[in-house]
Design a protein around this motif. Sequence first.
Motif, PDB file in Angstrom:
ATOM      1  N   LYS A 184       0.828  -1.205   0.000  1.00  0.00           N
ATOM      2  CA  LYS A 184       0.000   0.000   0.000  1.00  0.00           C
ATOM      3  C   LYS A 184       0.860   1.252   0.000  1.00  0.00           C
ATOM      4  N   ARG A 188       1.397   3.942  -3.269  1.00  0.00           N
ATOM      5  CA  ARG A 188       1.161   5.382  -3.156  1.00  0.00           C
ATOM      6  C   ARG A 188       2.363   6.164  -3.647  1.00  0.00           C
ATOM      7  N   THR A 192       2.576   8.475  -7.191  1.00  0.00           N
ATOM      8  CA  THR A 192       3.061   9.856  -7.203  1.00  0.00           C
ATOM      9  C   THR A 192       4.174  10.031  -8.220  1.00  0.00           C
TER      10      THR A 192
END
Length: 329
Positions: A184, A188, A192
Motif C-alpha cells: 500500500k 502510493r 506519485t
Amino acid sequence: MIFTILKICIGIGCLVALFHYNFIDFQLLGKASSSLVTVAIAFSCLLFTVFIGALRWQILMGSLQVQITFIRSLNYTFIGQFFNVFLPGAYGGDFIRGGLVYRQHRDKLGEIMMSSLVDRLTGLVGLLIIAFAVLALIPNQFQFWIGIIVVSCLAIGFAAPVFVVRFQSLFRAIIRVFPNAVAKILLRIFDTVVECFEGYNHRKRDLIVAISLSVFQYILVLEALYLLGGAMEITSLSWIGYIVSGVAGLFANAIPLSPGGLGIGEAAFGQVAHLLEPVPTETAYSSIFLLMRTLTLLTAVFGLIPFLFYRDAINATRMQNEPLQKNEG
C-alpha cells in the motif's frame, strides 16, 4: 551519525593525503590573494549559479502545478545551501527548502519531493552533456570507455521515466507481491512518481529549459576554475585541460564518500590535469579546485539573510519532520 563521521574522516584524510603528496600548495593559494579582482569575478560566477539553480527548481515545481515566485525559490535555495554547509545533520538542505514550500502547498508533498529529485537529476544530465561535448578533447586512450559511460548514463536517464510510465502496470503487479501494508505504501509512492513523470512528459519544454540551465550553470563553474588557475599564475594547463579536468573533478565531487565530495573532487581534478599536461610538471593543480570549493562554500553565507527572515518558518518545518514523514507514507 556514524556514517556522517566516517564521511568527514574520509574527506579530511583525502585532503591530508593531497597535501602530503603536493597536490595542494598553500603558496599557490596565497598567490591567488594577489589577484583579488580575478578571484572576485570567479566568486561572482559561482554565486550566479545559485540564482540559476533557484530558477531551475521554480520551473520544475511549476511543471507539477506547485507555484512559487522566483524570489521565494531563491531564498529557499540559499537557505538550503546554508543548512548543507553550516548546519549539517538530519535536516538536509533539500528537506528544509522542500518543507518551506510544503507550508504553502500542503497537498503537494509528493510533487515537491519529486521536483527536488528531478532538480538533482537535471543537474547531473547537464554535466553529462558537457562531458559528451568534450569527449573529443579527451586523450584517445580514455575516449572509448568514458564515451560508453556518458552515453549509457544519458540513455538510462532519458529512457527510465518513459519505461516506468509505459510499463506501470507491470511495476504495480510486482509491488502487489509484497505484504499488504508495504504494498500500500509502495503503490502510493509509485503513483506519485508516475503522476509526476506524466506531468513532466506534458511539459517537455520545461525539462529542456531546466537541462539547458544546468549546462550553463556548469559552464560558469568551469569558467571559475579557469579564472582561479589564472589567479594562481598556472600556465602549464590549456583551457581544454581545464574543461576536461573540471568535468572529471565535478563528477568525482558527486561521489557521496565524503561531505560534498571533499578531497575526492580535488584529487580527480589534479590527477586528470597532470595527465593532460603538454609537458610534465609538479604543479599542485588540486589547489585550484580547493579554492573553488572554498568560494562555493562562501556563497552559502548569503543564506544567513533569508535564514534569519524565515527563521520561524524553518523552526516549524523542522518540528514537522515526523508529520511530513507520516504523510509521505
